[in-house]
Design an enzyme around this catalytic site. Structure first.
Site, PDB file in Angstrom:
ATOM      1  N   GLU A  96       0.802  -1.201   0.128  1.00 26.70           N
ATOM      2  CA  GLU A  96       0.005   0.113  -0.114  1.00 26.70           C
ATOM      3  C   GLU A  96       0.932   1.176  -0.079  1.00 26.70           C
ATOM      4  OE1 GLU A  96      -4.143  -1.715   2.176  1.00 26.70           O
ATOM      5  OE2 GLU A  96      -2.664  -0.663   3.516  1.00 26.70           O
ATOM      6  N   CYS A 109       3.460   8.620   0.645  1.00 25.45           N
ATOM      7  CA  CYS A 109       3.996   7.812   1.856  1.00 25.45           C
ATOM      8  C   CYS A 109       4.079   6.315   1.028  1.00 25.45           C
ATOM      9  CB  CYS A 109       3.122   7.762   2.957  1.00 25.45           C
ATOM     10  SG  CYS A 109       3.511   6.631   4.112  1.00 25.45           S
ATOM     11  N   CYS A 116       6.741  -6.875   6.990  1.00 26.24           N
ATOM     12  CA  CYS A 116       7.711  -6.572   7.796  1.00 26.24           C
ATOM     13  C   CYS A 116       8.315  -7.526   8.774  1.00 26.24           C
ATOM     14  CB  CYS A 116       7.338  -5.002   8.506  1.00 26.24           C
ATOM     15  SG  CYS A 116       8.682  -4.380   9.264  1.00 26.24           S
ATOM     16  N   CYS A 120       7.004  -4.617  15.797  1.00 31.57           N
ATOM     17  CA  CYS A 120       6.662  -3.504  16.754  1.00 31.57           C
ATOM     18  C   CYS A 120       5.059  -3.757  16.996  1.00 31.57           C
ATOM     19  CB  CYS A 120       6.861  -2.192  15.883  1.00 31.57           C
ATOM     20  SG  CYS A 120       8.417  -1.831  15.533  1.00 31.57           S
ATOM     21  N   CYS A 123       1.861  -2.014  15.576  1.00 31.84           N
ATOM     22  CA  CYS A 123       1.805  -1.582  13.974  1.00 31.84           C
ATOM     23  C   CYS A 123       1.109  -2.651  13.313  1.00 31.84           C
ATOM     24  CB  CYS A 123       3.385  -1.662  13.557  1.00 31.84           C
ATOM     25  SG  CYS A 123       3.504  -1.085  11.685  1.00 31.84           S
ATOM     26  N   GLU A 168      10.674  -2.012   6.439  1.00 35.06           N
ATOM     27  CA  GLU A 168      11.639  -1.359   7.154  1.00 35.06           C
ATOM     28  C   GLU A 168      12.830  -0.879   6.004  1.00 35.06           C
ATOM     29  OE1 GLU A 168      12.809   0.305   9.626  1.00 35.06           O
ATOM     30  OE2 GLU A 168      14.619   0.451   8.602  1.00 35.06           O
ATOM     31  N   SER A 199      12.063   6.669   7.087  1.00 40.59           N
ATOM     32  CA  SER A 199      11.851   6.493   8.434  1.00 40.59           C
ATOM     33  C   SER A 199      12.275   5.159   8.835  1.00 40.59           C
ATOM     34  CB  SER A 199      10.501   6.837   8.605  1.00 40.59           C
ATOM     35  OG  SER A 199       9.997   6.203   9.874  1.00 40.59           O
ATOM     36  N   CYS A 341      -0.812   6.445   9.781  1.00 37.19           N
ATOM     37  CA  CYS A 341       0.597   5.563  10.329  1.00 37.19           C
ATOM     38  C   CYS A 341       0.263   4.312  10.888  1.00 37.19           C
ATOM     39  CB  CYS A 341       1.063   6.603  11.243  1.00 37.19           C
ATOM     40  SG  CYS A 341       2.158   7.873  10.429  1.00 37.19           S
TER      41      CYS A 341
HETATM   42  N1  SAH Z   1       9.935   0.625   9.589  1.00 40.49           N
HETATM   43  C1  SAH Z   1       9.852   2.160   9.271  1.00 40.49           C
HETATM   44  C2  SAH Z   1       8.803   2.809   8.473  1.00 40.49           C
HETATM   45  C3  SAH Z   1       7.499   2.345   8.960  1.00 40.49           C
HETATM   46  S1  SAH Z   1       6.247   2.875  10.003  1.00 40.49           S
HETATM   47  C4  SAH Z   1       9.888   2.799  10.960  1.00 40.49           C
HETATM   48  O1  SAH Z   1       9.648   2.077  11.777  1.00 40.49           O
HETATM   49  O2  SAH Z   1      10.052   3.994  11.155  1.00 40.49           O
HETATM   50  C5  SAH Z   1       6.125   4.420   9.940  1.00 40.49           C
HETATM   51  C6  SAH Z   1       5.752   5.225  11.425  1.00 40.49           C
HETATM   52  O3  SAH Z   1       4.682   4.691  11.583  1.00 40.49           O
HETATM   53  C7  SAH Z   1       6.818   4.877  12.316  1.00 40.49           C
HETATM   54  O4  SAH Z   1       6.981   5.945  13.194  1.00 40.49           O
HETATM   55  C8  SAH Z   1       5.804   3.684  13.143  1.00 40.49           C
HETATM   56  O5  SAH Z   1       6.473   3.729  14.391  1.00 40.49           O
HETATM   57  C9  SAH Z   1       4.573   4.352  13.167  1.00 40.49           C
HETATM   58  N2  SAH Z   1       3.422   3.694  13.497  1.00 40.49           N
HETATM   59  C10 SAH Z   1       3.415   2.154  13.205  1.00 40.49           C
HETATM   60  N3  SAH Z   1       2.081   1.721  13.765  1.00 40.49           N
HETATM   61  C11 SAH Z   1       1.492   3.001  14.409  1.00 40.49           C
HETATM   62  C12 SAH Z   1       0.289   3.262  14.878  1.00 40.49           C
HETATM   63  N4  SAH Z   1      -0.777   2.173  14.867  1.00 40.49           N
HETATM   64  N5  SAH Z   1      -0.244   4.252  15.106  1.00 40.49           N
HETATM   65  C13 SAH Z   1       0.592   5.559  14.979  1.00 40.49           C
HETATM   66  N6  SAH Z   1       2.162   5.185  14.285  1.00 40.49           N
HETATM   67  C14 SAH Z   1       2.365   4.094  14.064  1.00 40.49           C
END
Ligand code: SAH
Length: 348
Positions: A96, A109, A116, A120, A123, A168, A199, A341
């Site tokens: 996406e 974006c 991934c 985390c 996410c 990532e 990021s 996000c």
């Molecule tokens: N892997 C990279 C880029 C993808 S995530 C990274 O970790 O930065 C992009 C951003 O969205 C990151 O800052 C991540 O921590 C944040 N993110 C992930 N899940 C989220 C959620 N449910 N709500 C808000 N931000 C989130």
């Protein structure tokens, strides 16, 4: 019957290789530059679009090569104007990408991996296992698709690109850097690297590599806590490389690039919404030239994590600003279509 020879993906060839092809068929090498421009700068999806190339050469190109473009399989528009694309890759996997319009910007974006591997736990993408890395042209094509949507639906040019979609980027280092090379090159989209932000979850070894490679784009690091115990609970990567190691790599980044980075930070209720966490963040920011983007949490399931109260965000803002740290509180966009996000997970 003879099986037709498999066509080669012409966009895997460099300009020099296309030149060699033209020479091999007795054509002038400058044709290669024209074709290359069509492929990248003008994002042609079909050889017949290449109108300054003769019909006979176009036919020859069609026999030998194909242009493997991604396809926007499904497009959803949010009430706030955000557009989410489900993009089909040539092997039918889906990633996406999102167009985020604001008054002054059209931001793309984009995703760098299918799924991934990082786990985390807040996410949505983390719930899909990592299937594969995207190639440089698959990343580039997402940008082109959003650029075209910006022109079509908003009559405005693409202004910014953030590598904040699925995956990532620093675990797909080579292809991500190659895509940025194409986006910024005059033969590609000719965009300024200052308008691109990568990021990352924060992988110290790769951050040092970026610094050594003297990249000119912006860096954002998803921090979410400056206390190891809390961060490890949310982001298992922190167990492998802790905050001290991360800070050391970021100091190295600054020493080489002289550019401030951005910490992305979500404040969750009963997890990091107290003064202890806010002060730890202020202290951590003191170690590296940085500013903080507090981003809103977008729920991905019911209940485990909750966005902190506005009072906690005010407390964070006050504590950071007291120390002279620049902090922005960002509202999420495209929540109604799961385009915000951390929500990208391709439910289809
Ligand atoms: N892997 C990279 C880029 C993808 S995530 C990274 O970790 O930065 C992009 C951003 O969205 C990151 O800052 C991540 O921590 C944040 N993110 C992930 N899940 C989220 C959620 N449910 N709500 C808000 N931000 C989130």
């Amino acid at each position: 019957m003879q099986t037709p020879a498999k066509k080669q993906d012409i966009r895997k060839l460099s300009l020099e290789e296309i030149q060699d092809f033209f020479v091999s068929i007795g054509e002038k090498p400058f044709r290669a530059k024209q074709v290359y421009e069509w492929l990248w700068k003008k994002s042609a999806k079909d050889f017949d679009q290449m109108t300054n190339i003769s019909l006979s050469i176009r036919e020859l190109l069609k026999e030998r090569f194909e242009i493997k473009h991604i396809k926007v399989d499904q497009m959803q528009r949010s009430a706030d104007g955000t557009i989410k694309n489900a993009v089909k890759l040539h092997d039918d996997l889906i990633v996406e990408s999102v167009l985020i319009p604001t008054e002054t910007r059209i931001t793309a974006c984009i995703s760098s991996q299918v799924g991934c591997s990082l786990d985390c736990n807040f996410c949505a993408t983390a719930r899909l296992k990592r299937m594969r890395n995207l190639s440089a042209d698959e990343i580039y094509d997402q940008v082109v698709a959003i650029k075209e949507e910006g022109e079509l639906y908003f009559d405005r040019p693409l202004t910014n690109i953030v590598y904040m979609g699925m995956g990532e980027p620093l675990l797909n280092y080579k292809n991500v850097l190659e895509s940025i090379e194409k986006i910024t090159s005059p033969e590609g989209l000719g965009m300024s690297p200052r308008r691109i932000t990568l990021s990352t979850v924060g992988i110290p070894k790769m951050i040092k590599q970026l610094a050594d490679d003297e990249v000119r784009f912006n860096l954002a690091v998803s921090l979410h806590s400056a206390i190891d115990e809390t961060r490890t609970r949310m982001m298992p990567i922190n167990e492998k490389s802790n905050l001290a190691e991360l800070a050391e790599s970021l100091q190295y980044w600054y020493s080489k690039t002289k550019r401030k980075l951005t910490f992305e930070y979500v404040v969750w209720k009963n997890i990091n919404d107290d003064e202890k966490h806010a002060r730890a963040l202020a202290k951590y920011c003191g170690k590296v030239a940085s500013k903080v983007n507090i981003i809103e949490y977008n729920p991905i399931d019911d209940g485990e994590f909750q966005q902190a109260d506005p009072a906690s965000l005010d407390m964070y803002k006050r504590i950071l600003e007291e120390k002279g740290i620049v902090v922005n509180v960002r509202r999420s966009r495209g929540k109604d279509i799961d385009a915000a996000c951390g929500q990208l997970a391709n439910k289809s």
